[in-house]
Design an enzyme around this catalytic site. Structure first.
Site, PDB file in Angstrom:
ATOM      1  N   ASP A 213      12.644  24.982   5.142  1.00  0.00           N
ATOM      2  CA  ASP A 213      12.942  23.747   5.861  1.00  0.00           C
ATOM      3  C   ASP A 213      13.058  22.552   4.919  1.00  0.00           C
ATOM      4  OD1 ASP A 213      10.257  24.121   5.358  1.00  0.00           O
ATOM      5  OD2 ASP A 213       9.573  23.237   7.248  1.00  0.00           O
TER       6      ASP A 213
ATOM      7  N   ASP B 234       5.754  29.373  18.806  1.00  0.00           N
ATOM      8  CA  ASP B 234       4.752  28.411  19.286  1.00  0.00           C
ATOM      9  C   ASP B 234       5.404  27.181  19.906  1.00  0.00           C
ATOM     10  OD1 ASP B 234       5.805  27.381  16.975  1.00  0.00           O
ATOM     11  OD2 ASP B 234       3.886  26.703  16.142  1.00  0.00           O
TER      12      ASP B 234
END
Length: 480
Positions: free
Chosen positions: A324, A246
């Site tokens: 992350d 994306d």
């Protein structure tokens, strides 16, 4: 020159730029050593052998054409005139001399082939979509696209292919999880422009009952581990840039990473390069500073590069989920920094995902994507080395006049800046950041874009440093 023929003399050569593409017939004007030097960079031993076969046949023809007519009676032969041995009417002798010539030529070509073989380290391992041709002095940096079930991956791939300067230097590897047929069809439609990998394990991950709602995060972490192993272990690349399906990239996306890869390799105080500025919304960055880069203690992600050595450090302890945030913990960061730009080189267009649009509507959709091509490979980026950057940055921050929140918010700053706005506690940071419109969350005590506790942004056209008091030493992990 080939046996007395003027140079350049066109020799038909079957040449191939990859191990699996179709051969191309060239009329090559280069001398044999130069041409084989070219092959050493771009060809294969099979092709060089083809070249030698054709060359040897050309030599046979030339030797036969060059046989002189017999001398007239009483006239000194050409061999006697120039003192050299030449072909005569003695066919057997001529053949023997030709054999000697061929033997010498074979020895020469053998030496050339050995040189080519010794240079095979310049060639990256090939894959099913063709080899990775290495241009000496320029690293091969694959772009790893993490995909799942978004058919809008087309937007990501179209921009990557539009701005990619070299298919050889920047192979695009799309790793797909989820088994989504429509997305797979979109990826396959690009043919050999991309390498399409599919994650083989599509099963649910065993999680604690209270983490069942986070199943998507577990699958993402599993996919990252598998995909990065494919790039670094199976395909044997030395670095990679990771983007998700994306993300849209800027025109100088490839230039940016190509320029910073050598710095990442040479500076042990760095562990990644990111294309993303978490506070990079329009109005919060300086549009005249598209070439401005920073060090940051916060792992930004969203288009980032790491080296194989770093992956070898991280892979054995890779987390089952929330990879992350795990990267932002002190145990992984180990006081190392990333490089990030003033103006982002990536833009996310994926509101829907496992994070359910967290931050998207408030921050991410307004991130400014760079449109100006900056020739980073021609710039001196040595100022980003830790020993240079840290002293200069701290001097600029703490020599800036200190102002109040009211001065900043009401536009009452005198001068062009920069200005320093000080915080001393977690609560004061969050209040100031939120009221000024920058991201106020902290991960393991590190603010987004922060370097030594300092967050840099533009407010009402002035540079503001939201900074801790002078003498800052370390982050407090409880500020999360």
């Amino acid at each position: 020159m080939v046996h007395g023929l003027p140079s350049p003399f066109p020799i038909p050569v079957v040449c191939n730029t990859s191990f699996y593409s179709d051969p191309v017939l060239l009329l090559h004007p280069l001398p044999l050593p130069s041409f084989c030097a070219m092959l050493r960079k771009r060809g294969s031993l099979i092709l060089c052998g083809t070249f030698l076969f054709i060359t040897w046949n050309a030599i046979v023809v030339l030797l036969l054409w060059g046989r002189p007519q017999p001398s007239q009676p009483g006239e000194p032969s050409r061999e006697q005139r120039d003192g050299a041995e030449r072909p005569t009417n003695d066919v057997v002798g001529d053949v023997l001399r030709m054999a000697d010539t061929f033997e010498a030529e074979l020895e020469l070509q053998k030496n050339i082939l050995l040189q080519i073989k010794n240079q095979q380290s310049l060639w990256e391992p090939s894959n099913r979509n063709g080899p990775k041709v290495v241009v000496p002095g320029q690293p091969v940096i694959p772009i790893l696209v993490i995909a799942c079930n978004r058919v809008t991956v087309r937007r990501c791939l179209d921009k990557l292919l539009e701005f990619r300067p070299s298919a050889e230097l920047f192979p695009i590897v799309v790793s797909q999880d989820c088994g989504h047929a429509e997305t797979a069809e979109v990826i396959r439609s690009y043919g050999n422009q991309v390498i399409h990998l599919t994650q083989p394990d599509l099963s649910d991950v065993a999680v604690r009952p209270e983490h069942k709602k986070f199943q998507g995060y577990y699958k993402i972490s599993r996919h990252y581990r598998w995909a990065l192993n494919q790039v670094f272990k199976t395909l044997s690349h030395s670095s990679a840039v990771i983007v998700e399906d994306d993300l849209e990239v800027a025109p100088d996306f490839f230039e940016y990473f190509q320029a910073l890869q050598p710095l990442l390799k040479s500076d042990p105080s760095l562990w990644c390069v990111s294309a993303w500025n978490d506070n990079g919304r329009d109005g919060y960055v300086d549009p005249a500073k598209a070439n401005l880069l920073y060090r940051t203690d916060f792992f930004p992600g969203l288009g980032w590069m790491l080296l194989r050595e770093m992956w070898e450090e991280l892979e054995p302890k890779w987390p089952p989920s929330f990879w992350d945030d795990w990267m932002r913990q002190p145990e992984q960061r180990r006081n190392r920094a990333c490089i990030r730009p003033e103006i982002s080189r990536t833009l996310t267009f994926g509101r829907k995902g496992v994070s359910l649009g967290q931050f998207y509507d408030k921050y991410l959709r307004y991130i400014k994507l760079n449109t100006e091509f900056v020739p980073f490979t021609k710039l001196d980026l040595s100022y980003l080395k830790e020993e240079t950057y840290r002293g200069h940055f701290e001097k600029e921050v703490y020599s800036a006049p200190m102002v109040t929140y009211e001065d900043v918010k009401q536009g009452q700053l005198k001068g062009t800046g920069p200005f320093r706005l000080q915080y001393s506690r977690k609560d004061s940071f969050k209040v100031l950041a939120k009221n000024l419109g920058v991201m106020d969350d902290l991960k393991s005590g590190v603010p987004r874009t922060g370097y030594r506790g300092v967050v840099s942004f533009i407010s009402r056209g002035r540079r503001i440093y939201l900074a801790p008091p002078p003498g800052w030493t370390q982050y407090d992990p409880t500020w999360s």
